[in-house]
Design a protein around this motif. Structure first.
Motif, PDB file in Angstrom:
ATOM      1  N   ASN A  22       9.867 -20.961 -12.598  1.00 24.96           N
ATOM      2  CA  ASN A  22       9.063 -20.914 -11.372  1.00 24.96           C
ATOM      3  C   ASN A  22       7.824 -20.043 -11.556  1.00 24.96           C
ATOM      4  OD1 ASN A  22      10.843 -22.555  -9.781  1.00 24.96           O
ATOM      5  ND2 ASN A  22      12.248 -20.811  -9.721  1.00 24.96           N
ATOM      6  N   ASP A  23       7.993 -18.935 -12.295  1.00 26.09           N
ATOM      7  CA  ASP A  23       6.840 -18.084 -12.602  1.00 26.09           C
ATOM      8  C   ASP A  23       5.852 -18.834 -13.484  1.00 26.09           C
ATOM      9  OD1 ASP A  23       7.685 -15.488 -11.366  1.00 26.09           O
ATOM     10  OD2 ASP A  23       9.338 -15.718 -12.778  1.00 26.09           O
ATOM     11  N   LEU A  24       6.379 -19.579 -14.446  1.00 25.76           N
ATOM     12  CA  LEU A  24       5.508 -20.329 -15.357  1.00 25.76           C
ATOM     13  C   LEU A  24       4.718 -21.381 -14.590  1.00 25.76           C
ATOM     14  CD1 LEU A  24       4.712 -20.551 -18.328  1.00 25.76           C
ATOM     15  CD2 LEU A  24       6.558 -22.207 -18.645  1.00 25.76           C
ATOM     16  N   ILE A  25       5.361 -22.063 -13.656  1.00 24.51           N
ATOM     17  CA  ILE A  25       4.662 -23.062 -12.832  1.00 24.51           C
ATOM     18  C   ILE A  25       3.556 -22.398 -12.008  1.00 24.51           C
ATOM     19  CG2 ILE A  25       4.953 -24.644 -10.877  1.00 24.51           C
ATOM     20  CD1 ILE A  25       7.781 -25.239 -12.035  1.00 24.51           C
ATOM     21  N   ARG A  26       3.865 -21.221 -11.471  1.00 24.77           N
ATOM     22  CA  ARG A  26       2.865 -20.486 -10.685  1.00 24.77           C
ATOM     23  C   ARG A  26       1.678 -20.095 -11.567  1.00 24.77           C
ATOM     24  NH1 ARG A  26       2.563 -15.105 -10.041  1.00 24.77           N
ATOM     25  NH2 ARG A  26       4.725 -14.794 -10.744  1.00 24.77           N
ATOM     26  N   TYR A  27       1.961 -19.606 -12.790  1.00 23.52           N
ATOM     27  CA  TYR A  27       0.875 -19.247 -13.703  1.00 23.52           C
ATOM     28  C   TYR A  27       0.086 -20.482 -14.116  1.00 23.52           C
ATOM     29  CZ  TYR A  27       2.746 -14.518 -14.344  1.00 23.52           C
ATOM     30  OH  TYR A  27       3.174 -13.228 -14.155  1.00 23.52           O
ATOM     31  N   GLY A  28       0.784 -21.604 -14.257  1.00 20.79           N
ATOM     32  CA  GLY A  28       0.097 -22.847 -14.622  1.00 20.79           C
ATOM     33  C   GLY A  28      -0.929 -23.244 -13.580  1.00 20.79           C
ATOM     34  N   ALA A  29      -0.552 -23.106 -12.316  1.00 19.14           N
ATOM     35  CA  ALA A  29      -1.489 -23.425 -11.231  1.00 19.14           C
ATOM     36  C   ALA A  29      -2.682 -22.482 -11.247  1.00 19.14           C
ATOM     37  CB  ALA A  29      -0.766 -23.346  -9.892  1.00 19.14           C
ATOM     38  N   GLU A  30      -2.423 -21.223 -11.586  1.00 24.20           N
ATOM     39  CA  GLU A  30      -3.489 -20.208 -11.583  1.00 24.20           C
ATOM     40  C   GLU A  30      -4.427 -20.366 -12.783  1.00 24.20           C
ATOM     41  OE1 GLU A  30      -3.965 -15.301 -11.726  1.00 24.20           O
ATOM     42  OE2 GLU A  30      -1.999 -16.229 -11.353  1.00 24.20           O
ATOM     43  N   TYR A  31      -3.858 -20.672 -13.954  1.00 25.21           N
ATOM     44  CA  TYR A  31      -4.667 -20.698 -15.178  1.00 25.21           C
ATOM     45  C   TYR A  31      -5.013 -22.118 -15.650  1.00 25.21           C
ATOM     46  CZ  TYR A  31      -3.949 -15.679 -15.712  1.00 25.21           C
ATOM     47  OH  TYR A  31      -3.947 -14.319 -15.516  1.00 25.21           O
TER      48      TYR A  31
END
Length: 311
Positions: free
Chosen positions: A136-145
């Motif tokens: 879930n953190d990785l998905i959030r970072y994916g959206a950000e970066y």
């Protein structure tokens, strides 16, 4: 396939499709990830990247000095190349590297160095300092970066139900057929042919003594196995003994292969020996004559196995 010995060595103007992990064994459980990586790379025109680590993180963080691995790094590279991967990065794993925060790993490695367009990863993957970040953190970072995250679902993982630990356990018990089913290919040992005591020659069973390329390579349980190797482009069948040779009062572990109908000089050669089937565990016989009789039975059993399986 291009091989890089650290993240810092890798650089590309093209975007990449990335997966990461130890991939020990490159077994059936890894197949889905690697095929998704290759297919996504072809569809997008991006380069495929496998990021793996050496030493194994458990060797560094858990001081697992006795941990034996299914593959040496050369063996792992060979297996990954068969999947058509473009780039393999073997990054030195250290305590310092493990202290990267999840965001530092994403920003500096995935985005800054690997130019990631998409990362393909298991649903249960954890990363960052103390492994505190999850999918879930990785998905959030994916959206950000600005990169996509494709996760391998629990259902896909459970359908395969294979792990490196299960394979290690099977090999430690000598269950080579079970391990091979999990791997999807015959387990193999890579090593150099060295000069032994040549006792086998005296009883009609000359052997090639195999010295392992790396000492962290897992050697299956002691016993006799039906085995094969590619020698000068030809498949040669035989049988392998792993053990201490108790009948002749041996004390140290040796790996010896007797090849059928073979008389070439292969001293010094690097061989990859495939283990197909366990014939029996190692045992102590009453003497050399009894050992010879058993070896003759082992040879016939090996030939019969190869005949039945079409190898």
């Amino acid at each position: 396939m291009k091989i890089f010995n650290s993240i810092q060595e890798f650089s590309t103007p093209r975007q990449t499709i990335v997966t990461l992990g130890t991939f020990d064994g490159v077994h059936k459980g890894h197949k889905s990830i690697l095929e998704k990586l290759k297919n996504s790379s072809k569809e997008t025109g991006c380069q495929s990247v496998v990021l793996t680590f050496f030493p194994h993180p458990r060797m560094v963080l858990q001081q697992a000095d006795g941990l034996k691995l299914l593959n040496t790094m050369d063996e792992k590279a060979h297996l990954l190349e068969l999947f058509g991967i473009d780039n393999l990065i073997i990054h030195p794993f250290s305590k310092e590297f493990s202290r990267l925060t999840a965001e530092e790993f994403v920003k500096d490695v995935l985005v800054g160095r690997l130019n990631t367009k998409k990362i393909i990863i298991g649903y249960d993957h954890r990363f960052g300092r103390n492994r505190t970040a999850d999918i879930n953190d990785l998905i959030r970072y994916g959206a950000e970066y600005g990169f996509e995250v494709e996760q391998i679902s629990a259902l896909e993982v459970e359908e395969v139900s294979v792990s490196s630990t299960k394979i290690r356990n099977a090999l430690n018990e000598g269950l080579i057929s079970k391990a091979n089913r999990y791997l999807g290919y015959p387990y193999f040992i890579t090593g150099q042919v060295t000069t032994g005591k040549q006792l086998g020659r005296t009883i009609g069973f000359p052997t090639a003594n195999i010295k392992l390329t790396e000492d962290y390579k897992l050697v299956p349980a002691h016993g006799v196995y039906a085995a094969s190797a590619q020698i000068n482009g030809t498949t040669v069948l035989g049988m392998m003994n792993i053990g201490t040779r108790p009948t002749v009062d041996g004390t140290t572990e040796t790996i010896e292969v007797h090849f059928f109908d073979f008389n070439q000089d292969i001293y010094g050669a690097q061989l990859r020996i495939n283990l197909h089937h366990r014939l029996r565990f190692e045992q102590k016989f009453s003497g050399v004559d009894a050992l010879k009789q058993q070896l003759e039975l082992d040879r016939e059993a090996s030939k019969q196995y190869f005949k039945e399986t079409g190898l």
